[in-house]
Enzyme design. Sequence first.
Site, mmCIF file in Angstrom:
data_model
loop_
_atom_site.group_PDB
_atom_site.id
_atom_site.type_symbol
_atom_site.label_atom_id
_atom_site.label_comp_id
_atom_site.label_asym_id
_atom_site.label_seq_id
_atom_site.Cartn_x
_atom_site.Cartn_y
_atom_site.Cartn_z
ATOM 1 N N LYS A 1 0.937 -0.956 -0.047
ATOM 2 C CA LYS A 1 0.157 -0.032 0.102
ATOM 3 C C LYS A 1 0.991 1.312 0.087
ATOM 4 O O LYS A 1 0.665 1.957 -0.648
ATOM 5 C CB LYS A 1 -0.766 0.050 1.328
ATOM 6 C CG LYS A 1 -1.900 -1.105 1.307
ATOM 7 C CD LYS A 1 -2.797 -1.063 2.567
ATOM 8 C CE LYS A 1 -2.157 -1.223 3.804
ATOM 9 N NZ LYS A 1 -1.752 -2.266 4.180
ATOM 10 N N ARG B 1 -9.886 1.248 8.643
ATOM 11 C CA ARG B 1 -9.542 -0.122 8.819
ATOM 12 C C ARG B 1 -10.656 -0.832 9.459
ATOM 13 O O ARG B 1 -10.379 -2.220 9.806
ATOM 14 C CB ARG B 1 -8.417 -0.193 9.632
ATOM 15 C CG ARG B 1 -6.930 -1.216 9.015
ATOM 16 C CD ARG B 1 -5.829 -0.698 9.973
ATOM 17 N NE ARG B 1 -4.794 -1.546 9.732
ATOM 18 C CZ ARG B 1 -3.542 -1.140 9.281
ATOM 19 N NH1 ARG B 1 -3.357 0.058 8.587
ATOM 20 N NH2 ARG B 1 -2.466 -2.090 9.119
ATOM 21 N N ARG C 1 11.107 -6.945 4.655
ATOM 22 C CA ARG C 1 11.069 -5.326 4.524
ATOM 23 C C ARG C 1 12.193 -4.719 5.528
ATOM 24 O O ARG C 1 12.511 -5.122 6.585
ATOM 25 C CB ARG C 1 9.756 -5.004 5.221
ATOM 26 C CG ARG C 1 9.494 -3.539 5.280
ATOM 27 C CD ARG C 1 7.836 -3.160 5.093
ATOM 28 N NE ARG C 1 7.184 -3.859 6.095
ATOM 29 C CZ ARG C 1 5.799 -3.639 5.937
ATOM 30 N NH1 ARG C 1 5.251 -3.040 5.061
ATOM 31 N NH2 ARG C 1 4.870 -4.327 6.999
ATOM 32 N N ARG D 1 11.278 -3.468 11.044
ATOM 33 C CA ARG D 1 9.915 -2.907 11.987
ATOM 34 C C ARG D 1 9.519 -3.742 13.073
ATOM 35 O O ARG D 1 9.723 -5.042 12.878
ATOM 36 C CB ARG D 1 8.852 -2.742 11.128
ATOM 37 C CG ARG D 1 8.353 -1.209 10.512
ATOM 38 C CD ARG D 1 7.202 -1.241 9.699
ATOM 39 N NE ARG D 1 6.193 -1.764 9.976
ATOM 40 C CZ ARG D 1 4.991 -1.794 9.247
ATOM 41 N NH1 ARG D 1 5.091 -1.196 8.248
ATOM 42 N NH2 ARG D 1 3.839 -2.165 9.804
ATOM 43 N N ARG E 1 -1.230 -9.828 12.610
ATOM 44 C CA ARG E 1 -1.666 -8.958 11.882
ATOM 45 C C ARG E 1 -2.720 -9.186 10.548
ATOM 46 O O ARG E 1 -3.797 -8.615 10.314
ATOM 47 C CB ARG E 1 -0.706 -8.048 11.358
ATOM 48 C CG ARG E 1 -0.063 -7.188 12.366
ATOM 49 C CD ARG E 1 1.180 -6.602 12.089
ATOM 50 N NE ARG E 1 1.606 -5.729 10.909
ATOM 51 C CZ ARG E 1 2.757 -5.771 10.107
ATOM 52 N NH1 ARG E 1 3.746 -6.321 10.752
ATOM 53 N NH2 ARG E 1 2.813 -5.122 9.076
HETATM 54 N N1 LIG Z 1 -6.571 2.824 10.560
HETATM 55 C C1 LIG Z 1 -5.868 2.155 11.675
HETATM 56 N N2 LIG Z 1 -6.689 1.608 12.754
HETATM 57 C C2 LIG Z 1 -6.035 0.981 13.860
HETATM 58 N N3 LIG Z 1 -4.780 0.943 14.060
HETATM 59 C C3 LIG Z 1 -3.976 1.231 12.999
HETATM 60 C C4 LIG Z 1 -4.561 2.010 11.630
HETATM 61 N N4 LIG Z 1 -3.352 2.121 11.034
HETATM 62 C C5 LIG Z 1 -2.314 1.608 11.527
HETATM 63 N N5 LIG Z 1 -2.617 1.332 12.566
HETATM 64 C C6 LIG Z 1 -1.722 0.641 13.616
HETATM 65 O O1 LIG Z 1 -0.535 0.766 13.173
HETATM 66 C C7 LIG Z 1 0.142 -0.613 12.775
HETATM 67 C C8 LIG Z 1 0.911 -0.443 11.507
HETATM 68 O O2 LIG Z 1 0.263 -0.100 10.383
HETATM 69 P P1 LIG Z 1 0.574 -0.076 8.995
HETATM 70 O O3 LIG Z 1 1.917 0.644 8.890
HETATM 71 O O4 LIG Z 1 -0.491 0.475 7.994
HETATM 72 O O5 LIG Z 1 0.847 -1.758 8.673
HETATM 73 P P2 LIG Z 1 0.429 -2.932 7.837
HETATM 74 O O6 LIG Z 1 1.698 -3.144 7.257
HETATM 75 O O7 LIG Z 1 0.084 -3.798 9.033
HETATM 76 O O8 LIG Z 1 -0.684 -2.564 7.068
HETATM 77 C C9 LIG Z 1 -1.116 -1.497 12.855
HETATM 78 O O9 LIG Z 1 -0.456 -2.927 12.719
HETATM 79 C C10 LIG Z 1 -2.058 -1.007 13.529
HETATM 80 O O10 LIG Z 1 -1.544 -1.425 15.026
#
Ligand SMILES: Nc1ncnc2c1ncn2[C@@H]1O[C@H](COP(=O)(O)OP(=O)(O)O)[C@@H](O)[C@H]1O
Length: 289
Positions: free
Chosen positions: A69, A146, A180, A224, A235
């Site tokens: 994404k 989300r 990553r 990360r 996740r």
């Molecule tokens: N819209 C959201 N609602 C709730 N938690 C979020 C949201 N966006 C990010 N997070 C938190 O930040 C973490 C990392 O998000 P992100 O970088 O988008 O990871 P991913 O690679 O899992 O898509 C998520 O696992 C969650 O804990």
Amino acid sequence: MAVLNRLLRARGSDFSSIINRGFSTSSTLNSEINLRAASSLSHKSLPLGRIPKDRNVQWVFLGCPGVGKGTYAGRLSRLLGVPHISTGDLVREELSSKGPLASQLAEIVNHGKLVSDEIIIKLLSKRLEAGETKGESGFILDGFPRTIRQAEILEGVTDIDLVVNLKLREEALLAKCLGRRICSECGGNYNVACIDIKGENGSPGMYMAPLPPPPHCESKLITRSDDTEEVVKERFRVYNEMSRPVEEFYRSREKLLEFDLPGGIPESWTKLLQALNLYDHEGKKSAAA
Ligand SMILES: Nc1ncnc2c1ncn2[C@@H]1O[C@H](COP(=O)(O)OP(=O)(O)O)[C@@H](O)[C@H]1O
């Protein structure tokens, strides 16, 4: 205050129902105001993939952890001249700022869980407000919404033109998360995984080359803290439970563009531009990528 009252009237019962489901009134109102301020007021939605003529795009990227994404939303934001807003990045910034939320967030993120809707909306509002003062308009949201509640709040305050749902086979997703690497200095995203899935029983193979860092980032790479196998699997589970229904939310509103990534970045980027009717656009602005 006048804006607040207008907003309350405009939102009517839908607004009350969000509050009734447990949001604190003041933070929801602030979020609504900031989100609305960052968007152009009450535009009609456009047919899928059509670029609005009179304002900047308001797009959302959905997809499982590791699908890319950030990569594709980032490229499109440079191409279209709109901010790329990743709620994951906002959470990580808050974590590294060691502010009052940091230890609470670390506990959640490092276990692969979702941060509460309320905290996420607070972080997003703050980011939109900062962008507004810099004159930003339009957005590509990455990682938001989300949950269904987040999608409802967003729908209540602005029109989303298009939701791109990126899809990739789970075996590739896991390898991509584990491979990553991030440059601790410039924040650049790289990947050391070489994904080579052989075709079997009629299903096609897939090859994704590693994305190596430039020499000046090589010694500064970090992983990360939530990219361990155990946390990544959690996740995925949380995505299926909480975020998969968001796909249906937008599908039923005819806003969802499903996009199966065919392979690595060069191949996928070209196909994505074609799917978005942006191929010619990129020819004119090839520096974007
Ligand atoms: N819209 C959201 N609602 C709730 N938690 C979020 C949201 N966006 C990010 N997070 C938190 O930040 C973490 C990392 O998000 P992100 O970088 O988008 O990871 P991913 O690679 O899992 O898509 C998520 O696992 C969650 O804990």
